[in-house]
Structures are given as C-alpha cells and as structure tokens.
Design a protein around this motif. Structure first.
Motif, PDB file in Angstrom:
ATOM      1  N   MET A 322      45.126  35.870  35.438  1.00 43.61           N
ATOM      2  CA  MET A 322      44.073  36.319  35.537  1.00 43.61           C
ATOM      3  C   MET A 322      44.282  37.882  35.823  1.00 43.61           C
ATOM      4  O   MET A 322      45.215  38.299  36.680  1.00 43.61           O
ATOM      5  CB  MET A 322      43.011  35.819  36.279  1.00 43.61           C
ATOM      6  CG  MET A 322      42.478  34.618  35.885  1.00 43.61           C
ATOM      7  SD  MET A 322      41.190  34.350  37.000  1.00 43.61           S
ATOM      8  CE  MET A 322      41.545  34.243  38.887  1.00 43.61           C
ATOM      9  N   ASN A 323      43.532  38.766  35.015  1.00 44.38           N
ATOM     10  CA  ASN A 323      43.462  40.034  35.482  1.00 44.38           C
ATOM     11  C   ASN A 323      42.748  40.005  36.892  1.00 44.38           C
ATOM     12  O   ASN A 323      41.235  39.905  36.639  1.00 44.38           O
ATOM     13  CB  ASN A 323      42.641  41.225  34.577  1.00 44.38           C
ATOM     14  CG  ASN A 323      42.601  42.573  35.239  1.00 44.38           C
ATOM     15  OD1 ASN A 323      42.351  42.670  36.377  1.00 44.38           O
ATOM     16  ND2 ASN A 323      42.625  43.325  34.441  1.00 44.38           N
ATOM     17  N   LEU A 324      43.306  40.245  38.004  1.00 44.42           N
ATOM     18  CA  LEU A 324      42.526  39.870  39.382  1.00 44.42           C
ATOM     19  C   LEU A 324      41.686  41.164  39.794  1.00 44.42           C
ATOM     20  O   LEU A 324      40.905  40.990  40.747  1.00 44.42           O
ATOM     21  CB  LEU A 324      43.751  39.753  40.481  1.00 44.42           C
ATOM     22  CG  LEU A 324      44.415  38.434  40.178  1.00 44.42           C
ATOM     23  CD1 LEU A 324      45.598  38.091  40.914  1.00 44.42           C
ATOM     24  CD2 LEU A 324      43.482  36.997  40.351  1.00 44.42           C
ATOM     25  N   ALA A 328      39.237  38.766  34.055  1.00 49.36           N
ATOM     26  CA  ALA A 328      39.637  38.362  32.607  1.00 49.36           C
ATOM     27  C   ALA A 328      40.709  37.575  32.354  1.00 49.36           C
ATOM     28  O   ALA A 328      41.711  37.819  33.392  1.00 49.36           O
ATOM     29  CB  ALA A 328      39.694  39.536  31.761  1.00 49.36           C
TER      30      ALA A 328
ATOM     31  N   PHE B 456      46.726  38.978  45.811  1.00 47.39           N
ATOM     32  CA  PHE B 456      45.953  39.150  44.619  1.00 47.39           C
ATOM     33  C   PHE B 456      46.160  40.479  44.037  1.00 47.39           C
ATOM     34  O   PHE B 456      46.477  40.686  42.824  1.00 47.39           O
ATOM     35  CB  PHE B 456      44.526  38.810  44.675  1.00 47.39           C
ATOM     36  CG  PHE B 456      43.667  40.101  44.932  1.00 47.39           C
ATOM     37  CD1 PHE B 456      43.310  40.344  46.394  1.00 47.39           C
ATOM     38  CD2 PHE B 456      43.084  41.063  43.943  1.00 47.39           C
ATOM     39  CE1 PHE B 456      42.639  41.295  46.652  1.00 47.39           C
ATOM     40  CE2 PHE B 456      42.312  42.051  44.167  1.00 47.39           C
ATOM     41  CZ  PHE B 456      42.136  42.215  45.707  1.00 47.39           C
ATOM     42  N   ASN B 460      49.974  39.976  39.872  1.00 45.37           N
ATOM     43  CA  ASN B 460      50.133  39.903  38.432  1.00 45.37           C
ATOM     44  C   ASN B 460      50.345  41.315  38.040  1.00 45.37           C
ATOM     45  O   ASN B 460      49.785  42.314  38.445  1.00 45.37           O
ATOM     46  CB  ASN B 460      49.078  39.395  37.600  1.00 45.37           C
ATOM     47  CG  ASN B 460      48.828  37.909  38.009  1.00 45.37           C
ATOM     48  OD1 ASN B 460      49.766  37.057  38.275  1.00 45.37           O
ATOM     49  ND2 ASN B 460      47.478  37.294  37.997  1.00 45.37           N
ATOM     50  N   TYR B 461      51.117  41.623  36.989  1.00 43.69           N
ATOM     51  CA  TYR B 461      51.305  42.730  36.298  1.00 43.69           C
ATOM     52  C   TYR B 461      49.996  43.418  35.849  1.00 43.69           C
ATOM     53  O   TYR B 461      49.078  42.486  35.049  1.00 43.69           O
ATOM     54  CB  TYR B 461      52.310  42.682  34.989  1.00 43.69           C
ATOM     55  CG  TYR B 461      52.336  43.918  34.130  1.00 43.69           C
ATOM     56  CD1 TYR B 461      53.036  44.977  34.629  1.00 43.69           C
ATOM     57  CD2 TYR B 461      51.497  44.041  33.002  1.00 43.69           C
ATOM     58  CE1 TYR B 461      53.258  46.337  33.936  1.00 43.69           C
ATOM     59  CE2 TYR B 461      51.473  45.069  32.324  1.00 43.69           C
ATOM     60  CZ  TYR B 461      52.567  46.511  32.773  1.00 43.69           C
ATOM     61  OH  TYR B 461      52.491  47.559  31.992  1.00 43.69           O
ATOM     62  N   GLN B 462      49.686  44.468  35.867  1.00 47.59           N
ATOM     63  CA  GLN B 462      48.260  45.035  35.437  1.00 47.59           C
ATOM     64  C   GLN B 462      48.593  45.829  34.200  1.00 47.59           C
ATOM     65  O   GLN B 462      49.209  46.956  34.112  1.00 47.59           O
ATOM     66  CB  GLN B 462      47.664  45.857  36.769  1.00 47.59           C
ATOM     67  CG  GLN B 462      47.148  45.095  37.735  1.00 47.59           C
ATOM     68  CD  GLN B 462      45.529  44.797  37.472  1.00 47.59           C
ATOM     69  OE1 GLN B 462      44.982  45.144  36.737  1.00 47.59           O
ATOM     70  NE2 GLN B 462      45.161  43.599  38.227  1.00 47.59           N
ATOM     71  N   GLU B 467      41.048  46.914  28.354  1.00 55.53           N
ATOM     72  CA  GLU B 467      41.121  45.604  27.536  1.00 55.53           C
ATOM     73  C   GLU B 467      39.957  45.528  26.607  1.00 55.53           C
ATOM     74  O   GLU B 467      39.156  46.520  26.442  1.00 55.53           O
ATOM     75  CB  GLU B 467      40.556  44.503  28.849  1.00 55.53           C
ATOM     76  CG  GLU B 467      41.500  44.246  29.923  1.00 55.53           C
ATOM     77  CD  GLU B 467      40.605  43.138  30.909  1.00 55.53           C
ATOM     78  OE1 GLU B 467      39.536  43.100  30.927  1.00 55.53           O
ATOM     79  OE2 GLU B 467      41.601  42.770  31.621  1.00 55.53           O
TER      80      GLU B 467
END
Lengths: 526, 526
Positions: A322-324, A328, B456, B460-462, B467
């Motif tokens: 997920m885009n934290l 999304a 968080f 994850n890669y941002q 979007e």
C-alpha cells in the motif's frame, strides 16, 4: 477455421512432458534436440533455472517464523467444525475455532501433496503439467468491470465473460482457461457459477476453475464436469481447480474451507491463496508477510491432505503493498517482488506446485505506461522466480477491478515473450554459427549468410501486435499508443473464433442440468 | 535550495563502500544494521544475488567459441597501427590490420584489469564504486531528438542537454551523469564535446563520460577535467569514463581505438561496448551474439591493459534483436534478455565491472504501454543479472533516437524501485513483527499496531509520480495517462534546481579554455 498458425492451441502433451523432471537437465537436452524454438508441446517447459533470492539459512529462519505463527497464534476456522475436527484428529490443538500446530507439524501434514501432476482438458489434448519445470499461465480473475476503447468501462456481462474465455482459448500463451475471469453481473449471483462453468466447458477445452463461493456451487461445478468427463474419470484425473482464498490474517471462513473440502474430496486441484497487503492483513514488513503467507498456505494444504491424502494442491500467494500515505494499493513494487521471489523458494522447499506473485497486475486505470511498467515488473519476477502457475497473466487493470480487452492482448504478447525466454539459450554448435563467420569476416554484415537464411524465420519471437512503425508515418497516423494499436487485435481474434467441437448429447445434458438447477432456486442479486 | 529530501544527491562514499566485497555477505550484514531501508550511502549496494542463467560448463563452451573467433577470424584495427603494434609486441599474430589471438591469450591480457574501482565526482562526494556488489545507473546516451508533451519532438539543443544533466543531478536514483545524453544539435559537431563536458562539470558533480568522437576531443575532455581535479589527481583517481564502441562485427576503427588509448593512458575508465543486432552485426542466433560480444569486449580490454596495465575498464554490451520480417529493431525481447543474462555471467568470470544489456530501452515512439513494457523487461533483467553499470536507465524512446522528458521521470521512478529491490529482504527479528501478531490476532487488521506505526514511514518505496487515483475522479480529470501525469514532474524538478557550487576561478578557467579551443577551429556541422 483458425487461419493464423500462431493461434493453434497448445498440442497434445506427449510422453516426456508428463514425466517428473528435476533440475532441468533433461529439458535442456530436449531444447537442444529442437533448436527451432517453440513447438506446441514445449510451450510450458522451463529450461532456465529459478532465481534464488535467499540462502537456505534465511529460508529456514522464515520457516521457523511460520512455525511460530502456527503454534503461538494459530489459525481460525470460522463456522467449520468439520475442518477443526480433522485437525484435532491429526494431533493439532483446537480451542473453539482456533487451531494451533506444533512446530514442524504443518510441514509434515503437507508432505503427502504431490510435487507435480497433470490437469486435463475435455478433449484430452489441451492439458498441462502443474509443478516441476512447467509454467502455466491463466487470465485475470474476479473483475466486476470490463473496458475497451470503443465502449469504455462498464459492468461485465456474461457475453464479456464468454469473450474472454474465447480469447484465452485462442491464445497459445495461456494454458489455463481461468475461473471468474470477470463477474457476469447480468446473471444472478447464485446462478453465475453455472454459466461460467458452462462457458469454460463449451467455448474452450483448456482446464479451468470452478465455483467456490458456496459449498453448493462447488458441488454444482463438479456435477457439470462429471457430465463431460464421466464420473470415474475424476478419481484419477485432475480436470478442475478451486481458488481457495484465505481471509488473511489467519482466518479460513466456512465458505472457503467448505469449498476446499468438496474439491479435495473429489481429488481435484486446490489452490490455496492468501492475499496479504502488508500493513492491513499482516505486518508492514516483508519478512512477516512472507512468513505469514507461508503459514497460511501450509494450513490450507494440510486441510486438503487430511480430507484426501495425495490431493493435488497449489502453493499460492498474492501480496501487494500500500501507499502508506494515500492508502492506495500498489502493484509491481519492489517489496511485493521480493516477497514473490522468497515465496517461490519456500514453495519449492515444500515440494508442491507454486503459484507465486501476481502476474501482470497494476493499479492503473488504463493500459498506459504505468500499467505496463507495473505489470511487466511483477510478471518478469514471477517467471524468473520459478512460478509453476501465474494467475492474472492477462487483462488486469485498476487493482483487479477491471478487465481490459486491449490490455489483455498486450499482456498476451508479453506472455509469449516470456514463454520464449524460459526456453533459454540454445548452445548447440549450429547456434554458434561458425560457418557465418567463415562466410563473412570483420566489418561485413550477416543478413545474407546461409546461417541467417537457415534461422531467420524462427530466430526471434514475433510480436502479434502492430508495430508503431517509423515516427513520421506514426505521427501522420494520429500517434496511436500501444493501447490504441491493440484495439483491432482482440476483435480480429474474436472474429476468427470457432468453438471446439463437443458431443451434442453432452452439450444437451449440460444445458438441461443448468436449466434445472437455475429453475430450482429464486434469483439472488447480492 | 532543494526542498524535497528525496532529491538530496547520494552522500559521501564511506569507507566500507570502497572495500572489495565478494559474495555479498558483508553487505547483507550492513543491511541488517540498517533495517530502515535506503540511506544515501547504500543507494548502490546490492544485497541480492545475481541470476545465474547458464552453467559453468555452458559458459566455458561460449568462452571457447569466443577464443575460436579470436584465433580463426580475428579482429581488425582499421587505421591504427599503434594498436596493432601493441598487440604484436604482446604476442598476437598481426597480418595487415587483422589481429589474431591464440586461445586463452585474450583472457590472460585482460587479467590485469581491476575487479572494482571508485569513480570520483568533483566535490569529493558524489562518487561511486564500479564493480563488485555495486550498481551504477546513468541516463540515456546519444539521442539526436528530444520530446516532451508541451513542445513535441524536435532536434535536441544544448539547453536540452543541460536540462537532462540537471535532472540527472537532482535524482538520487542516477549515480552517473552520463555522456552525450542527447546531441546538442545547435552546436557545431567539432565543438559539442566542450559544451557537454562543461555542462557535466558545472551543472552536476557526478562522474560522467567525455568526448570520444576523435582523439582530439578525447584530449580536450581530459584537459578540462584536469582544470577541475588537478593534473596529478587523475593518476590515481578515476573521474571520467569513455564509451568505446566496437564497430561490430570484429572491427575497431581508429577513432574508437584512438580515444581508447588516450583515456587508458590517462588511467581513466574505458567502457568497451560492442552493439550487436543479431542477423546484421553478427549471426542471428543468441549463442553466437553472446560469444562474439565476449570476444570483442576482451579485445578492447586487452588493448586498454597494453596501453596501461591496471587501467580501469568496463565489460560492456548492447545487443538487440530485429523483427526479421519488417527489419525493425526490437528491444526488451526474450532473445536480448537471455544475452544480457549470459553476458553478465561471462563478465563476472573475467572479474571486471559489467555493463550489461540495455537499460530502459524501447522502440516505441511515445512513453506508452509498449515503451514501459519493453523498458521494464530489459531493465529488470539487467538488474537481476548483476549489472554493475546500466546505461540508458532513463529517457530512451524510438530505439535511442529520442530522449523524452516524461519518460525520463517515469523511468527514474522505476530506477528508485529497483534500487530498493536490490537491497533485498530484511530478516532481522524486528522485521518478523511478532509483537504485531501478539497485539492483534486472526482476522484483525494491522494498520494501527505499534509495529506498523514504527515502520510505515519507510516500509515501502514511495513513487515520485502522481497516482492515477480513483477511477471516477480520474475520468472527470480527463483520464490522464501516466505520461501525461509525468509532465509536471520534470518541470517541478527543473524549477527547484540549483547548481552545485564551484570555485569561480576554476569555472573561469574552464570557460576561458573552452572559448580558446572553440576559436581555434572553424565550425563543422557534419
């Protein structure tokens, strides 16, 4: 009449393809004996090694964490006391709906699952092997919407569903007809499975997935395939597959465990598929997502083995990120790719066929650059990781909400390329082309050498989509994107479609059975 | 002022990054000590293994074929008797311009090349290591055209060139400033190299490539970097790189071998790059393309070592395929990907830094689905194959004819993802998140667990691109494709750009030297 030879479906699985293969050496020899490239019978053979991301030591650590989850947290079987009873009898600890396993117990329970097995199509031809050095591709699953450039995005109908079954049948790059490729929203919820199973059986002859959304629908699916294959055939032939989703984290609901038990009892393929989005259905860190997925899959496989020892299974996984910040869902991400790679290794250590990762998945709303960047990234990693089955290999948009006709054929083209890639490099002496060097020399081109003439026709994969062509001509033509150029492709495929033959008596029996089942219950729309 | 912390260029190479690493174990430990993910100093470390397509036995067969080419066919050095003399003195057989090597001789000559070395930026900060477990990404090279959605496709200018140097400087995902990112067509051919080298030195501080299109331009490039780094610094520091193309098949022209000898004599990085399109510059079969590429690279590396023993080199390759019906060049194809994988293995066996495959390359005319499918396929394979340097990592369209501003930032995003991916899976106990399971349980979500809150922000890669967002809003907004959404990104990057500081006296010296060299010769436009 299918005019394009590239559209001839994969051929009969000859003897060697059914043999258990280990290490790929025999396949490599087979490739050498057939330097011309793809033939119908080798379109699913993998002659290249699977990528090994993690060391055995690290994989063992992850397995220990899966064991910790199984023993300290456990899994809940909600509303399915029969499943809980089976586990209790096998020695697991059961408290209410919670089932816990001593470390090592789950792995032991999984050990009776076969490493490799065949799935058969109704004509005895379009089958495939699941496991070992084989790769099986299937279309997307579960979209409520479809889209195409002519009509835009709308709810899927039964006609759309049938169209995607036909397109899948026509493509040599998809071995498996899929399941709920898109939801036929114009058919009542409680009757859809009948029309979907009929479409797979009538408009294709490739193996497919049956209904799982209630135990009754699972039974209906099996009833229909028995009409085609005969009652006893299913005892020792796998012809249908069930997509058993885990309600991650660590829950099997009675719908899913009920369907699992029905398919397992019939000795049909049970694919266990946790779907974990890190941070929601599991921790946000990849090591945790991997270990939890492994634990959940083992529980599902174990249940299938307790229902029927030796039941064919698939070690499935679906995970994304997920885009934290925005919440999304994101696809084809580095974190998801790493999980795909690791899970393929864990599945191989369990010696069962692996469905790994997502396939050609994307969050994009159209078949644009983002869609293909995400899809290609995810798909390439799934293939190199050594997947035996890849779902959602064609058509997905919008995180699975939509099946796109144009993206379907764009994805198909990439499937064809990957199936060529896994055949590896031919290193027969003929492939070194020494005569071409002796015929030419430094600074001379090879276009007209005898070696080039011998090989040019099958040297390279030929795309099935129109090329963009030279810039100026493309500009004059309105600068069509790949998505726009793909628009004609699915139409020409559908125009050429002819249904595979079926015994009229069997077709009649299918139709009568479906009509009877439909009339036995009122429509349900939710 | 750079406001976005993600845009801060990679940091100083600390001690450990300069150490020779083998096997990745020390990196893996480093990653465990830094579970948070990417830091400025580890943005080029690879903690995942390189993919091994072929067995050692098969690789040895290919090496034997390369030896056969070197001994039976040989290589021509056209118009460069000095190169031929060097080979003769080293024991090769020379007849006219043709040089032949006994089997094993080329490998022996290559053995003095370093396995790994640093390249330094002018501020002592933005350097990197080439070789070992490091990955260096650089932008596209050589396009005569540029395109963006506002102004369309047109000949590139010096301003475009400077813009791409600035964008590359701003991105943490490109380590190397590139060379002729696009051709400044508004500058005379014989003076372009001066403006390009100045732009790399003035608008960036990342290592870059110098002029190679004549020995004089190579010398000019070295003169300019000596003004910045000092004369003696270059003796034991690598600051500039030369792209030495082989005129495949099996020819080095005097322009390229002359430039090679000049950079090698100055102890700077010499990247040997055959570019073979199977069927044209080599046989149509991949095994032949791979072996020929290997032979041609070894010849170039051998020459560099004969000029100056220990000269830093790169084992480069570029290969693609042709549609053998239309004659169009094709990129990201299965055949090219297999060659990339095999050549990475051959380069590793030679123990030199590897540039493998193409990067984000495509035949497409726009940054559409085809562009990103081909680019992603080629790039993923290059990264997994264990490339140490990847050229054309951002911007390419039309088989290299065009640099696209929008594709540049779309590609950058994928570069960031891949640099995250090569850091691998963190398997520290914290990453298993046991406390999160104890805090939740089956069926509960993990969004608000302490573990999720701890991780968080950097889990994850941002993505740096906007979007698409939810379908209905996206539709109302005009259904913008990824290419359209990328349009604002490069503009906002350029708007934030500030040139890195330079000593005004050095800048003055550079400008004066360039003005003097320019005025010493008439303009040449072809």
């Amino acid at each position: 009449m299918i005019l394009n030879p590239d559209l001839v479906p994969p051929g009969h699985l000859s003897g060697p393809s059914r043999a258990i293969r280990r290490g790929g050496r025999s396949n490599r020899l087979a490739a050498r004996q057939n330097p011309g490239g793809i033939t119908r019978s080798n379109r699913q053979f993998r002659n290249i090694p699977a990528y090994a991301l993690l060391t055995d030591e690290t994989l063992a650590e992850i397995e220990q964490q899966a064991d910790w989850i199984g023993s300290e947290i456990g899994v809940e079987f909600r509303g399915d006391s029969e499943a809980a009873d089976l586990f209790r009898q096998a020695g697991a600890s059961v408290e209410g709906e919670r089932v816990r396993f001593d470390p090592g117990h789950l792995r032991a329970l999984c050990s009776t699952a076969p490493a490799e097995y065949d799935m058969h199509g109704r004509d005895g031809v379009n089958g495939f092997t699941l496991g070992g050095d084989h790769l099986v591709l299937m279309p997307g699953y579960g979209s409520p919407f479809v889209t195409d450039l002519d009509n835009g995005r709308r709810y899927a109908t039964l006609e759309d569903f049938q169209n995607f079954v036909k397109l899948t049948y026509l493509s040599p790059w998809l071995h498996h007809s899929g399941g709920t490729i898109c939801e036929p929203m114009d058919v009542p919820v409680n009757k859809r499975h009948l029309d979907m199973v009929y479409a797979h059986l009538r408009f294709s002859n490739k193996p497919f997935m049956g209904g799982v959304t209630s135990p009754g629908r699972a039974r209906d699916s099996l009833d229909l395939v028995r009409l085609v294959f005969g009652d006893s055939y299913l005892d020792d032939h796998v012809v249908i597959q069930a997509n058993i989703n885990v309600n991650s984290p660590l829950v099997f609901d009675s719908t899913m465990s009920g369907a699992l038990r029905i398919y397992a009892a019939a000795n049909q393929s049970v694919a266990i598929s946790p779907a974990i989005f890190g941070g929601a259905m599991g921790p946000v860190t990849q090591a945790a997502v991997i270990a939890q997925t492994h634990a959940e899959i083992m529980v599902g496989i174990a249940l299938a083995q307790l229902v029927r020892k030796g039941c064919p299974v698939v070690y499935g996984s679906f995970h994304s990120t997920m885009n934290l910040k925005s919440g999304a869902l994101t696809f084809g991400t580095p974190e998801a790719n790493l999980a795909t790679m690791a899970l393929a290794q864990l599945g191989r250590r369990l010696r069962v066929p692996i469905r790994c990762g997502g396939g050609q998945i994307t969050a994009s709303n159209s078949a644009d650059g983002q869609a293909m960047q995400e899809s290609t990234s995810s798909m390439m990693v799934s293939v190199l990781s050594g997947a035996n089955q890849i779902w959602h290999a064609a058509g997905w948009l919008e995180g699975g909400l939509t099946m796109s006709y144009e993206k379907f054929v764009m994805d198909l083209d990439h499937c064809g390329m990957l199936l060529r890639m896994i055949q590896g490099v031919n290193v027969e002496s003929e492939a070194f082309g020494r005569d071409a060097y002796l015929e030419t020399g430094p600074g001379q081109n090879f276009l007209s050498t005898a070696h080039t003439l011998r090989h040019f026709a099958d040297a390279n994969y030929q795309s099935e989509l129109p090329e963009a062509g030279q810039y100026e001509a493309w500009l004059e033509n309105g600068s069509p994107t790949a998505e726009q150029r793909a628009n004609g492709r699915w139409k020409s495929m559908l125009a050429k479609y002819e249904a595979p033959a079926i015994d009229p008596a069997i077709d009649e029996a299918l139709r009568e059975t479906i009509a009877r089942k439909k009339s036995s219950m009122p429509d349900e729309w939710y």
